[in-house]
Design an enzyme around this catalytic site. Sequence first.
Site, PDB file in Angstrom:
ATOM      1  N   ASP A  22      28.167 -16.309   4.872  1.00 45.39           N
ATOM      2  CA  ASP A  22      26.487 -15.319   5.181  1.00 45.39           C
ATOM      3  C   ASP A  22      26.952 -14.765   6.392  1.00 45.39           C
ATOM      4  O   ASP A  22      27.889 -15.667   7.678  1.00 45.39           O
ATOM      5  CB  ASP A  22      25.938 -16.099   4.225  1.00 45.39           C
ATOM      6  CG  ASP A  22      26.076 -17.369   5.113  1.00 45.39           C
ATOM      7  OD1 ASP A  22      26.017 -17.938   5.949  1.00 45.39           O
ATOM      8  OD2 ASP A  22      25.212 -17.906   4.595  1.00 45.39           O
ATOM      9  N   HIS A  47      29.171 -19.486   7.770  1.00 45.08           N
ATOM     10  CA  HIS A  47      28.207 -19.115   8.329  1.00 45.08           C
ATOM     11  C   HIS A  47      27.825 -18.726   9.822  1.00 45.08           C
ATOM     12  O   HIS A  47      28.016 -19.484  10.693  1.00 45.08           O
ATOM     13  CB  HIS A  47      27.595 -20.539   7.829  1.00 45.08           C
ATOM     14  CG  HIS A  47      27.669 -20.883   6.638  1.00 45.08           C
ATOM     15  ND1 HIS A  47      26.960 -20.829   5.603  1.00 45.08           N
ATOM     16  CD2 HIS A  47      27.972 -22.377   6.765  1.00 45.08           C
ATOM     17  CE1 HIS A  47      26.970 -21.360   4.821  1.00 45.08           C
ATOM     18  NE2 HIS A  47      27.477 -21.967   5.082  1.00 45.08           N
ATOM     19  N   GLU A 105      31.807 -20.205   1.978  1.00 42.48           N
ATOM     20  CA  GLU A 105      30.225 -20.302   2.046  1.00 42.48           C
ATOM     21  C   GLU A 105      30.183 -18.556   3.013  1.00 42.48           C
ATOM     22  O   GLU A 105      29.049 -18.863   3.846  1.00 42.48           O
ATOM     23  CB  GLU A 105      30.003 -21.120   2.957  1.00 42.48           C
ATOM     24  CG  GLU A 105      29.866 -22.785   1.393  1.00 42.48           C
ATOM     25  CD  GLU A 105      29.534 -23.694   2.271  1.00 42.48           C
ATOM     26  OE1 GLU A 105      28.548 -23.773   3.290  1.00 42.48           O
ATOM     27  OE2 GLU A 105      30.109 -24.539   1.954  1.00 42.48           O
ATOM     28  N   GLU A 128      32.009 -31.307   4.870  1.00 43.83           N
ATOM     29  CA  GLU A 128      31.429 -31.647   6.660  1.00 43.83           C
ATOM     30  C   GLU A 128      31.121 -32.686   7.523  1.00 43.83           C
ATOM     31  O   GLU A 128      30.761 -33.801   7.487  1.00 43.83           O
ATOM     32  CB  GLU A 128      30.218 -31.226   7.109  1.00 43.83           C
ATOM     33  CG  GLU A 128      29.606 -30.346   6.337  1.00 43.83           C
ATOM     34  CD  GLU A 128      28.779 -29.793   6.121  1.00 43.83           C
ATOM     35  OE1 GLU A 128      27.225 -30.208   6.469  1.00 43.83           O
ATOM     36  OE2 GLU A 128      27.947 -28.368   5.736  1.00 43.83           O
ATOM     37  N   ASN A 133      36.624 -29.820   3.679  1.00 46.81           N
ATOM     38  CA  ASN A 133      35.279 -27.568   4.090  1.00 46.81           C
ATOM     39  C   ASN A 133      34.400 -28.369   5.004  1.00 46.81           C
ATOM     40  O   ASN A 133      33.742 -29.556   4.810  1.00 46.81           O
ATOM     41  CB  ASN A 133      34.503 -27.791   2.476  1.00 46.81           C
ATOM     42  CG  ASN A 133      34.110 -26.138   2.546  1.00 46.81           C
ATOM     43  OD1 ASN A 133      34.460 -25.698   2.695  1.00 46.81           O
ATOM     44  ND2 ASN A 133      32.682 -26.591   2.146  1.00 46.81           N
TER      45      ASN A 133
HETATM   46  C1  XIL Z   1      22.320 -25.350   1.723  1.00 48.96           C
HETATM   47  C2  XIL Z   1      21.463 -25.156  -0.384  1.00 48.96           C
HETATM   48  O1  XIL Z   1      22.468 -23.383   0.248  1.00 48.96           O
HETATM   49  C3  XIL Z   1      20.632 -24.924  -0.105  1.00 48.96           C
HETATM   50  O2  XIL Z   1      19.474 -24.353  -1.353  1.00 48.96           O
HETATM   51  C4  XIL Z   1      20.406 -26.981   0.424  1.00 48.96           C
HETATM   52  O3  XIL Z   1      19.072 -26.360   0.148  1.00 48.96           O
HETATM   53  C5  XIL Z   1      21.161 -27.378   1.203  1.00 48.96           C
HETATM   54  O4  XIL Z   1      22.665 -26.937   0.934  1.00 48.96           O
HETATM   55  N1  XIL Z   1      26.751 -26.108   3.745  1.00 48.96           N
HETATM   56  C6  XIL Z   1      27.095 -26.356   2.149  1.00 48.96           C
HETATM   57  C7  XIL Z   1      26.406 -25.719   1.421  1.00 48.96           C
HETATM   58  O5  XIL Z   1      28.286 -27.073   2.435  1.00 48.96           O
HETATM   59  O6  XIL Z   1      26.076 -26.758   0.275  1.00 48.96           O
HETATM   60  C8  XIL Z   1      25.048 -25.507   2.100  1.00 48.96           C
HETATM   61  O7  XIL Z   1      24.669 -25.159   1.144  1.00 48.96           O
HETATM   62  C9  XIL Z   1      24.710 -24.900   3.229  1.00 48.96           C
HETATM   63  C10 XIL Z   1      25.646 -26.229   4.506  1.00 48.96           C
END
Ligand code: XIL
Length: 449
Positions: free
Chosen positions: A268, A239, A266, A161, A203
């Site tokens: 979802d 996401h 990641e 990020e 990422n």
């Molecule tokens: C999130 C976790 O799922 C949570 O448990 C934590 O509180 C915050 O981070 N992008 C990412 C992940 O790269 O590491 C994040 O994970 C979600 C967003």
Amino acid sequence: MPLFGTSRRTALLVAAVAGVTVAAGVALAGTAEAAGTLGASAAQSGRYFGAAIAAGKLGDATYTGILNREFNAVTPENEMKWDATEPSQGRFTYTNGDRILNQGISMGAKVRGHALLWYQQEPGWAQSMSGTALRSAMMNHVTQVATHYQGKIYAWDVVNEAFADGGSGARRDSNLQRTGNDWIEAAFRAARAADPNAKLCYNDYNTDGVNAKSTGVYNMVRDFKSRGVPIDCVGFQSHLGTGLPGDYQSNLQRFADLGVDVQITELDVAQGGNQANIYAGVTRACMAVSRCTGITVWGIRDSDSWRTGENPLLFDNSGNKKAAYTSVLNALNAGGGTTSPSPSTSTPPVPTGACSATVSLNSWNGGFVATVRVTAGSAGVNGWAVGLTLPSGSAVTSTWSATNSGSTGTVSFRNVDYNGTLAAGAATEFGFQGTGTGPTATPTCSAGS
Ligand code: XIL
């Protein structure tokens, strides 16, 4: 958390309209026998299907039962982040990270390392640092953690990020960024030195279609590849809300065409009418891109998700399979897309003229991605143009690593600034996505842009 701001929501809603075509396409010819779990079906095409897992949940039998049964890759949800692995400067704690690693090893699964440097979940001591002191702390962190896990990690998110949201395509401000723009390449070099066998990924989120942010990342990866900075893969967090960008697959493909693997890291998707379709669309896109090596969902059951109340995962709170699970499994079992090379690809042409071009197609019901390889003849070229004729009813919807004039009938593609000059016999690739069916005739190629 910047992830669920209003502007992102709006973008997702707009994208939902375009996403329908992708989500609606099915009917990929499966060659392998259908497998019954996510990991096994992904493995049939050499891919993995993973989940982010939490060390604190490994004692939950329902959770671990699903994990062991369904997945062949794991990512620590939090346990390998900077605040977890170096809570005070120079004191490294790997207990929980090692739990995730050992769980992965016990399953014979790939372990994705996440994440060496990220502006969030920095330990407090690092948050208050800057300048050369911070830079050396960052590099020490990368070196120490990558060394601890050396030889055990399939792919590391070396940097997470680092790009800003919105239209700038620029880096995000952070204390990491303020140590100098070269912090990302320095981190990749340090990671490579510490663990030469791990694939090294960049990422990010909101990079799920062709947009200013993903193009900013794309330009960085292209620059890294051209200067020999060791980068192997790009992670797309994905996401997602209620829509899938229509150019999701072509965006993955344009990165793959830079010579890196791509991974969905990641995934979802907000629960709603489209959830199962969006999951299927993402899966099909990965299956259609040969360098898309795997998909990771960010949790197992809805109750495990960081997106509380959005029910964005494949299993419900009780561990039952949701409709989204079935749609993903079917898309994995459908195989890697029908690859129908044009006649010219079966016998590689010897370029006698200025240049020649060949096309390979990944097609699905209603659309396709074409990858075009341009090879210079014996004199080399300084600029090239490729002509391709699409069947009637087909149209180009997006192009990468070239520009097109026209989108239907005979379409002309020209080089962009960085891929026009080819030495004798050298080749480059560009690509485009289209609706309908792909071109079948041999393309034309001429020199001069
Ligand atoms: C999130 C976790 O799922 C949570 O448990 C934590 O509180 C915050 O981070 N992008 C990412 C992940 O790269 O590491 C994040 O994970 C979600 C967003």
